[in-house]
Design a protein around this motif. Sequence first.
Motif, PDB file in Angstrom:
ATOM      1  N   GLY A  14       0.838  -1.195   0.000  1.00  6.06           N
ATOM      2  CA  GLY A  14       0.000   0.000   0.000  1.00  6.06           C
ATOM      3  C   GLY A  14       0.870   1.240   0.000  1.00  6.06           C
ATOM      4  N   PRO A  15       0.301   2.432   0.222  1.00  2.00           N
ATOM      5  CA  PRO A  15       1.088   3.674   0.169  1.00  2.00           C
ATOM      6  C   PRO A  15       2.322   3.655   1.068  1.00  2.00           C
ATOM      7  CG  PRO A  15      -1.249   4.168   0.263  1.00  2.00           C
ATOM      8  CD  PRO A  15      -1.132   2.692   0.479  1.00  2.00           C
ATOM      9  N   GLY A  16       2.163   3.144   2.292  1.00  2.00           N
ATOM     10  CA  GLY A  16       3.312   3.089   3.189  1.00  2.00           C
ATOM     11  C   GLY A  16       4.334   2.072   2.752  1.00  2.00           C
ATOM     12  N   ALA A  39      -0.377  -3.725  -6.182  1.00  2.00           N
ATOM     13  CA  ALA A  39       0.434  -2.635  -5.636  1.00  2.00           C
ATOM     14  C   ALA A  39      -0.422  -1.379  -5.543  1.00  2.00           C
ATOM     15  CB  ALA A  39       1.651  -2.387  -6.532  1.00  2.00           C
ATOM     16  N   GLY A  40      -0.239  -0.655  -4.470  1.00  2.00           N
ATOM     17  CA  GLY A  40      -1.031   0.559  -4.257  1.00  2.00           C
ATOM     18  C   GLY A  40      -1.985   0.433  -3.100  1.00  2.00           C
ATOM     19  N   GLY A  41      -2.332  -0.799  -2.729  1.00  5.71           N
ATOM     20  CA  GLY A  41      -3.174  -1.029  -1.564  1.00  5.71           C
ATOM     21  C   GLY A  41      -4.568  -0.452  -1.685  1.00  5.71           C
ATOM     22  N   ILE A 307      11.734  -5.330  13.825  1.00  5.79           N
ATOM     23  CA  ILE A 307      10.412  -5.294  13.209  1.00  5.79           C
ATOM     24  C   ILE A 307       9.812  -3.904  13.380  1.00  5.79           C
ATOM     25  CG2 ILE A 307       8.066  -6.213  13.197  1.00  5.79           C
ATOM     26  CD1 ILE A 307       9.116  -8.868  14.085  1.00  5.79           C
ATOM     27  N   TYR A 308       9.447  -3.295  12.262  1.00 12.41           N
ATOM     28  CA  TYR A 308       8.797  -1.989  12.243  1.00 12.41           C
ATOM     29  C   TYR A 308       7.351  -2.161  11.778  1.00 12.41           C
ATOM     30  CZ  TYR A 308      13.545   0.019  12.356  1.00 12.41           C
ATOM     31  OH  TYR A 308      14.836   0.365  12.702  1.00 12.41           O
ATOM     32  N   ALA A 309       6.515  -1.166  12.063  1.00 11.09           N
ATOM     33  CA  ALA A 309       5.146  -1.166  11.559  1.00 11.09           C
ATOM     34  C   ALA A 309       4.785   0.254  11.152  1.00 11.09           C
ATOM     35  CB  ALA A 309       4.173  -1.693  12.604  1.00 11.09           C
ATOM     36  N   ILE A 310       4.070   0.387  10.039  1.00  8.10           N
ATOM     37  CA  ILE A 310       3.713   1.710   9.520  1.00  8.10           C
ATOM     38  C   ILE A 310       2.275   1.707   9.014  1.00  8.10           C
ATOM     39  CG2 ILE A 310       6.094   2.266   8.851  1.00  8.10           C
ATOM     40  CD1 ILE A 310       5.399   1.552   5.972  1.00  8.10           C
ATOM     41  N   MET A 324       2.896   7.007   4.015  1.00  7.50           N
ATOM     42  CA  MET A 324       4.007   7.298   3.104  1.00  7.50           C
ATOM     43  C   MET A 324       5.180   7.929   3.840  1.00  7.50           C
ATOM     44  SD  MET A 324       1.984   8.852  -0.186  1.00  7.50           S
ATOM     45  CE  MET A 324       1.147   7.796  -1.378  1.00  7.50           C
ATOM     46  N   ALA A 325       4.880   8.912   4.687  1.00 14.04           N
ATOM     47  CA  ALA A 325       5.945   9.587   5.438  1.00 14.04           C
ATOM     48  C   ALA A 325       6.642   8.610   6.377  1.00 14.04           C
ATOM     49  CB  ALA A 325       5.362  10.765   6.216  1.00 14.04           C
ATOM     50  N   GLN A 326       5.853   7.741   7.015  1.00 12.17           N
ATOM     51  CA  GLN A 326       6.451   6.736   7.893  1.00 12.17           C
ATOM     52  C   GLN A 326       7.316   5.758   7.103  1.00 12.17           C
ATOM     53  OE1 GLN A 326       2.784   5.270   9.692  1.00 12.17           O
ATOM     54  NE2 GLN A 326       3.385   6.124  11.658  1.00 12.17           N
ATOM     55  N   GLY A 327       6.834   5.337   5.945  1.00 15.16           N
ATOM     56  CA  GLY A 327       7.586   4.397   5.122  1.00 15.16           C
ATOM     57  C   GLY A 327       8.922   4.952   4.675  1.00 15.16           C
ATOM     58  N   GLU A 328       8.921   6.195   4.221  1.00 15.46           N
ATOM     59  CA  GLU A 328      10.165   6.838   3.800  1.00 15.46           C
ATOM     60  C   GLU A 328      11.140   6.921   4.972  1.00 15.46           C
ATOM     61  OE1 GLU A 328      11.658  11.031   1.766  1.00 15.46           O
ATOM     62  OE2 GLU A 328       9.719  10.915   2.762  1.00 15.46           O
TER      63      GLU A 328
END
Length: 465
Positions: A14-16, A39-41, A307-310, A324-328
């Motif tokens: 997804g976005p993240g 892809a894209g969620g 292990i991370y989660a976003i 998205m901001a968390q993923g980056e």
Amino acid sequence: MKEISCKLLVMGAGPGGYVCAIRAGQLGIDTVIVEAVKAGGTCLNVGCIPSKAMIHAADEYSKATEMASGRSPFGITVSTPAIDLAKTVAWKDRIVGRLNAGVTGLLKKAGVKAVVGWARFRDGKTVEVDTETGLQVIRAETIVIATGSAPVELPFLPFGGPVISSTEALALKQLPPELVVVGGGYIGLELGTAFAKLGSKVAVVEALSRILPQYDAELTRPVAKRLDALGVKVLTGAKARGLSGKGDALLLEAADGTEQKIAADKVLVTVGRKPQVESWGLEEIDLDRDGPFIRIDDQCRTSMRGIYAIGDVTGEPMLAHRAMAQGEMVAEIVAGHKRAWDKRSIPAVCFTDPEIVTVGLSPDEAKAAGIEIKSAQFPFSANGRAMTLSGEDGFVRVVARADNHLVLGIQAVGTGASELSAAFSLAIEMGAQLEDIAGTIHAHPTQGEAFLEAALRTLGHALHI
């Protein structure tokens, strides 16, 4: 059985998830991303993008209908308009398809390996994926959980038949003559408004005392006024109870305690979303939780090392741009960069008619935090550009500290107000004071001038009111 190893594994595209994987690939990290669907969620495929496409189509049809009736303020008349919903949905699907292909291409360009299938934890470093060609085992040094969320289903209104979620609503090939929306939050009102403009008879059932309860009454008043003008019936303080025996109506308990029945060809349930924490082996690892959500710190780290989660799986606000901001950020942390998470300037946009945008603290939130504030609003009825767009109903409001004029929050409601969100967020992110906004020259004629004037008015000297 196949087995591969990587430095970073992202569960969910997804976005993240896809932003995390793309950024990791750009930073030279050996990355694998796993996605069971597309892809894209939710956001790209059955949420943000397709809903905004349908909302825009509804707006265009509504304008054409207004012109045909002779009510257009622009003096434009047209013959009686018609809509082929199947063609509208096909147009929406083409947009989604292009963006979906774009995300896939960006992942490939960044050197990310994509695995299609459902991922499940074996332990904190190993995931198995059921793919079309068999079981794929992936071992990773670091894992990012980005599994997103799903619509909440009511036990007395299970999805199926006439009861639909937002996903099914965005894929309807025929317009429901009568649509009942259960839930007066942003998803329900965005879609309910769109269907009302397309010609459905719409009713909204909300259990709380008013619609859009996450926003203050000043911001929601223009939306309620517009719903009334569109003929949308809004029942607040009302509780849905289930379908009628024939399945052609919604049974509910009204605010006065009486039992009522509303005819419905479709019942759209939009009472919230829940994190996707099932079916991917959560029981095989030991993660702390905040209620149904995965608990994270200011770097999106879970209670298990590596292990991370976003995104939505970590709680509110459930917004694509937050994910998205968390993923980056997580990708850069894995690459060794120093980063932390600060959510003060995350904008939230409600694409109703008119639109609502908020960033930072509202006046009530600031006061509840014990902060002495200065606050004022500037109406779009005094903004030339808004008047030319027939969008005078609404305002921009600024909230600032009384002592040093630091801007704490900005809110707006009005036609096209969503496009002001970037300016609002930037002001708070950069630590702007009222004088900074007032000293910035805003182009004329634009709706952004209302932002300038709201800051000036908060300082006590607005120019155009």
